[in-house]
Write a protein that holds these residues in place. Structure first.
Motif, PDB file in Angstrom:
ATOM      1  N   LEU A  82      -5.480  11.432  18.758  1.00 11.58           N
ATOM      2  CA  LEU A  82      -6.076  10.496  17.802  1.00 11.58           C
ATOM      3  C   LEU A  82      -7.341  11.068  17.175  1.00 11.58           C
ATOM      4  N   ILE A  83      -8.156  11.749  17.970  1.00 11.58           N
ATOM      5  CA  ILE A  83      -9.380  12.339  17.407  1.00 11.58           C
ATOM      6  C   ILE A  83      -9.018  13.393  16.360  1.00 11.58           C
ATOM      7  N   VAL A  84      -8.015  14.197  16.650  1.00 11.20           N
ATOM      8  CA  VAL A  84      -7.574  15.201  15.683  1.00 11.20           C
ATOM      9  C   VAL A  84      -7.105  14.524  14.396  1.00 11.20           C
ATOM     10  N   LEU A  85      -6.340  13.457  14.517  1.00 13.91           N
ATOM     11  CA  LEU A  85      -5.869  12.732  13.336  1.00 13.91           C
ATOM     12  C   LEU A  85      -7.040  12.136  12.565  1.00 13.91           C
ATOM     13  N   LEU A  86      -7.997  11.542  13.263  1.00 16.48           N
ATOM     14  CA  LEU A  86      -9.148  10.940  12.592  1.00 16.48           C
ATOM     15  C   LEU A  86      -9.991  11.994  11.874  1.00 16.48           C
ATOM     16  N   ALA A  87     -10.139  13.164  12.479  1.00 13.66           N
ATOM     17  CA  ALA A  87     -10.872  14.241  11.804  1.00 13.66           C
ATOM     18  C   ALA A  87     -10.159  14.664  10.523  1.00 13.66           C
ATOM     19  N   SER A  88      -8.846  14.757  10.583  1.00 11.87           N
ATOM     20  CA  SER A  88      -8.071  15.107   9.394  1.00 11.87           C
ATOM     21  C   SER A  88      -8.219  14.045   8.315  1.00 11.87           C
ATOM     22  N   ILE A  89      -8.169  12.781   8.725  1.00 16.82           N
ATOM     23  CA  ILE A  89      -8.336  11.685   7.778  1.00 16.82           C
ATOM     24  C   ILE A  89      -9.715  11.734   7.135  1.00 16.82           C
TER      25      ILE A  89
ATOM     26  N   GLU B 173      -3.635   5.675  -0.274  1.00 14.35           N
ATOM     27  CA  GLU B 173      -4.187   4.327  -0.387  1.00 14.35           C
ATOM     28  C   GLU B 173      -4.177   3.603   0.952  1.00 14.35           C
ATOM     29  N   ALA B 174      -3.129   3.794   1.746  1.00 17.67           N
ATOM     30  CA  ALA B 174      -3.007   3.089   3.022  1.00 17.67           C
ATOM     31  C   ALA B 174      -3.881   3.689   4.115  1.00 17.67           C
ATOM     32  N   THR B 175      -4.322   4.931   3.937  1.00 20.76           N
ATOM     33  CA  THR B 175      -4.979   5.651   5.030  1.00 20.76           C
ATOM     34  C   THR B 175      -6.221   4.947   5.559  1.00 20.76           C
ATOM     35  N   PRO B 176      -7.194   4.577   4.709  1.00 17.87           N
ATOM     36  CA  PRO B 176      -8.393   3.947   5.273  1.00 17.87           C
ATOM     37  C   PRO B 176      -8.117   2.608   5.935  1.00 17.87           C
ATOM     38  N   HIS B 177      -7.058   1.918   5.519  1.00 16.70           N
ATOM     39  CA  HIS B 177      -6.708   0.635   6.139  1.00 16.70           C
ATOM     40  C   HIS B 177      -6.230   0.829   7.577  1.00 16.70           C
ATOM     41  N   ALA B 178      -5.666   1.999   7.859  1.00 17.19           N
ATOM     42  CA  ALA B 178      -5.174   2.275   9.215  1.00 17.19           C
ATOM     43  C   ALA B 178      -6.293   2.654  10.170  1.00 17.19           C
ATOM     44  N   VAL B 179      -7.389   3.190   9.639  1.00 11.01           N
ATOM     45  CA  VAL B 179      -8.435   3.772  10.486  1.00 11.01           C
ATOM     46  C   VAL B 179      -9.038   2.782  11.485  1.00 11.01           C
ATOM     47  N   PRO B 180      -9.414   1.555  11.098  1.00 10.36           N
ATOM     48  CA  PRO B 180     -10.003   0.652  12.101  1.00 10.36           C
ATOM     49  C   PRO B 180      -9.099   0.406  13.300  1.00 10.36           C
ATOM     50  N   PHE B 181      -7.805   0.385  13.074  1.00  7.19           N
ATOM     51  CA  PHE B 181      -6.868   0.150  14.171  1.00  7.19           C
ATOM     52  C   PHE B 181      -6.703   1.408  15.034  1.00  7.19           C
TER      53      PHE B 181
ATOM     54  N   LEU C 282       0.833  -1.202   0.000  1.00  2.09           N
ATOM     55  CA  LEU C 282       0.000   0.000   0.000  1.00  2.09           C
ATOM     56  C   LEU C 282       0.870   1.255   0.000  1.00  2.09           C
ATOM     57  N   GLN C 283       0.321   2.320  -0.520  1.00  2.00           N
ATOM     58  CA  GLN C 283       1.054   3.588  -0.645  1.00  2.00           C
ATOM     59  C   GLN C 283       0.678   4.549   0.463  1.00  2.00           C
ATOM     60  N   HIS C 284       1.690   5.259   1.011  1.00  2.00           N
ATOM     61  CA  HIS C 284       1.421   6.464   1.781  1.00  2.00           C
ATOM     62  C   HIS C 284       2.301   7.587   1.235  1.00  2.00           C
ATOM     63  N   ALA C 285       2.464   8.647   1.955  1.00  2.00           N
ATOM     64  CA  ALA C 285       3.124   9.836   1.413  1.00  2.00           C
ATOM     65  C   ALA C 285       4.557   9.588   0.981  1.00  2.00           C
ATOM     66  N   TYR C 286       5.209   8.605   1.587  1.00  2.00           N
ATOM     67  CA  TYR C 286       6.634   8.375   1.309  1.00  2.00           C
ATOM     68  C   TYR C 286       6.887   7.044   0.637  1.00  2.00           C
ATOM     69  N   GLY C 287       5.866   6.495  -0.035  1.00  2.00           N
ATOM     70  CA  GLY C 287       6.041   5.221  -0.717  1.00  2.00           C
ATOM     71  C   GLY C 287       5.332   4.092  -0.008  1.00  2.00           C
ATOM     72  N   SER C 288       6.022   2.970   0.159  1.00  2.00           N
ATOM     73  CA  SER C 288       5.419   1.807   0.804  1.00  2.00           C
ATOM     74  C   SER C 288       5.019   2.121   2.240  1.00  2.00           C
ATOM     75  N   ALA C 289       3.850   1.590   2.638  1.00  2.00           N
ATOM     76  CA  ALA C 289       3.330   1.821   3.990  1.00  2.00           C
ATOM     77  C   ALA C 289       3.762   0.738   4.965  1.00  2.00           C
ATOM     78  N   GLY C 290       4.862   0.072   4.688  1.00  2.00           N
ATOM     79  CA  GLY C 290       5.322  -1.008   5.551  1.00  2.00           C
ATOM     80  C   GLY C 290       5.675  -0.601   6.959  1.00  2.00           C
ATOM     81  N   ASP C 291       5.854   0.710   7.203  1.00  2.00           N
ATOM     82  CA  ASP C 291       6.203   1.183   8.545  1.00  2.00           C
ATOM     83  C   ASP C 291       4.979   1.498   9.407  1.00  2.00           C
ATOM     84  N   VAL C 292       3.795   1.471   8.835  1.00  2.00           N
ATOM     85  CA  VAL C 292       2.596   1.881   9.564  1.00  2.00           C
ATOM     86  C   VAL C 292       2.273   0.972  10.755  1.00  2.00           C
ATOM     87  N   PRO C 293       2.384  -0.358  10.654  1.00  2.00           N
ATOM     88  CA  PRO C 293       2.059  -1.189  11.823  1.00  2.00           C
ATOM     89  C   PRO C 293       2.889  -0.863  13.059  1.00  2.00           C
TER      90      PRO C 293
END
Length: 307
Positions: free
Chosen positions: A85-92, A61-69, A17-28
Motif C-alpha cells: 500500500l505504501i508503494v501504491l500511495l507513493a506512486s499515486i 479522476e478516480a484516483t484521489p477519491h480512493a486515497v482516503p480509503f 468517475l474515470q480510471h484507466a479502463y473507463g468507469s471506476a465502478g470496480d474500485v470499491p
C-alpha cells in the motif's frame, strides 16, 4: 472483513468517475479486498488498483477519491499489505520517483502549473453519461485532444496535485509506520515522507530517529529522505562503515549541497554509478533501474553534466 471499516466507500459515485479502463465502478470491490484474510485476494486487489487508478505512471479522476480509503486500510491494525500500500500511495502521490531524483519533489512548481485545472477538470466527460467504457474512453480522448498544450499541462498538473494532496492528508499515519515492526515498512514509510517538503517540519524529527535504526536499509532510507527534505548528515560523509550508509549519506549531501558537496561525495557517487548493477544492498531508493538512474543523476549534480 473488519467491522466498521470503509464507511462512506459506497457514498462515492465511483461509476461516474474515470480510471484507466473507463468507469471506476470496480474500485470499491478492490479496496474491500485489501481487508481479506487471504493473501491471494489482497495481492489481486493491489495488482488491479495498480492497473486502474495508477496505470503506467498516469493518475485519473478516480484516483484521489480512493486515497482516503487506502490510508484507512494502511492504518488498520489488521492490515497485512502495508508495504504494498505504501508503494501504491507513493506512486499515486508523485508517479515514478526516478523522474524526480536527485532533487526534492517540486511541489511549488506543480501548484503553479495546476492553476486553472479545476475549471478544465469540470469539463471532462463523465462516465455516467456513456453507455459503454469504449464510448466513454473515446469521448475523453477526443476531449483531451481538443485542449491546447497549455490547457493539457494544467489539467494533468491538477490531476496530479489532487492525488498528491490526498496522500499528504495521511502523512501522520505514515509517520506512525516509522515504528512498524517490519523493517521494509519502516523504510518504505521513510521513502514516502521524503517527497513532501511542505510537511518537512513534522517528518524530519521522526526521520532523524530512524537513522539509528538497527536495520541498515531503513536507516539509509531515512538519511536519503532527510536529504530530500533539506537536511544533510551533520557528520558529513562517513569515512568507513556500511557501504549502504555511505551511499545514502552521499546522496543526501548531494541533494542538499549539489556541486558544493565536495570531491569525496562525487567520488562515492561515481563509484555507485559505475558499480550499481552488481550492488547487493537495497533500499526503496536503490532498486534496479531506479538505482542506476539515481546514481548517474546524482553524479551529474555533483560533477556537472558531461562536456
Amino acid at each position: 472483513m473488519a467491522d466498521g471499516m470503509l464507511r462512506g466507500l459506497d457514498d462515492v459515485d465511483w461509476a461516474g468517475l474515470q480510471h484507466a479502463y473507463g468507469s471506476a465502478g470496480d474500485v470499491p470491490v478492490q479496496i474491500r479486498a485489501l481487508l481479506s484474510a487471504e493473501q491471494k485476494v489482497r495481492d489481486r486487489a493491489i495488482w488491479e488498483l495498480n492497473g486502474n487508478i495508477f496505470h503506467q505512471g498516469t493518475r485519473y479522476e478516480a484516483t484521489p477519491h480512493a486515497v482516503p480509503f487506502l490510508l484507512e486500510v494502511l492504518a488498520w491494525p489488521g492490515c497485512e499489505c502495508r508495504a504494498e500500500l505504501i508503494v501504491l500511495l507513493a506512486s499515486i502521490a508523485i508517479g515514478y520517483e526516478e523522474a524526480w531524483l536527485p532533487e526534492p519533489f517540486p511541489v511549488a512548481e506543480l501548484r503553479a502549473k495546476a492553476e486553472g485545472g479545476a475549471r478544465l477538470m469540470a469539463a471532462v466527460p463523465q462516465a455516467r453519461d456513456y453507455g459503454s467504457d469504449d464510448d466513454y474512453g473515446d469521448a475523453v480522448y477526443q476531449h483531451h485532444e481538443s485542449l491546447s498544450e497549455e490547457e493539457s499541462e494544467s489539467l494533468y498538473a491538477y490531476e496530479g496535485l489532487e492525488c498528491y494532496d490526498a496522500v499528504a492528508a495521511g502523512l501522520p499515519q505514515v509517520r506512525a509506520l516509522l515504528a512498524d515492526p517490519a523493517p521494509p515498512v519502516r523504510a518504505l514509510a521513510a521513502n514516502l515522507l521524503a517527497w513532501f517538503p511542505e510537511a518537512a517540519e513534522g517528518s524530519v524529527p521522526a526521520l532523524r530517529a530512524l537513522t539509528a535504526d538497527p536495520d541498515e536499509s531503513a536507516a539509509a532510507t531515512a538519511i536519503v529522505a532527510l536529504g530530500l527534505l533539506g537536511e544533510a548528515p551533520a557528520a558529513g560523509l562517513p569515512s568507513g562503515g556500511s557501504p549502504l550508509v555511505r551511499w545514502a549519506s552521499a546522496v543526501a549531501l548531494a541533494a542538499v549541497h549539489g556541486r558544493d558537496a565536495g570531491p569525496g561525495v562525487a567520488g562515492e557517487l561515481e563509484k555507485w554509478a559505475d558499480e550499481i548493477t552488481t550492488a547487493t544492498v537495497s533500499t526503496p531508493f536503490l532498486d534496479g533501474d531506479t538505482a542506476a538512474y539515481a546514481g548517474h543523476a546524482f553524479d551529474q549534480v555533483v560533477l556537472g553534466p558531461p562536456a
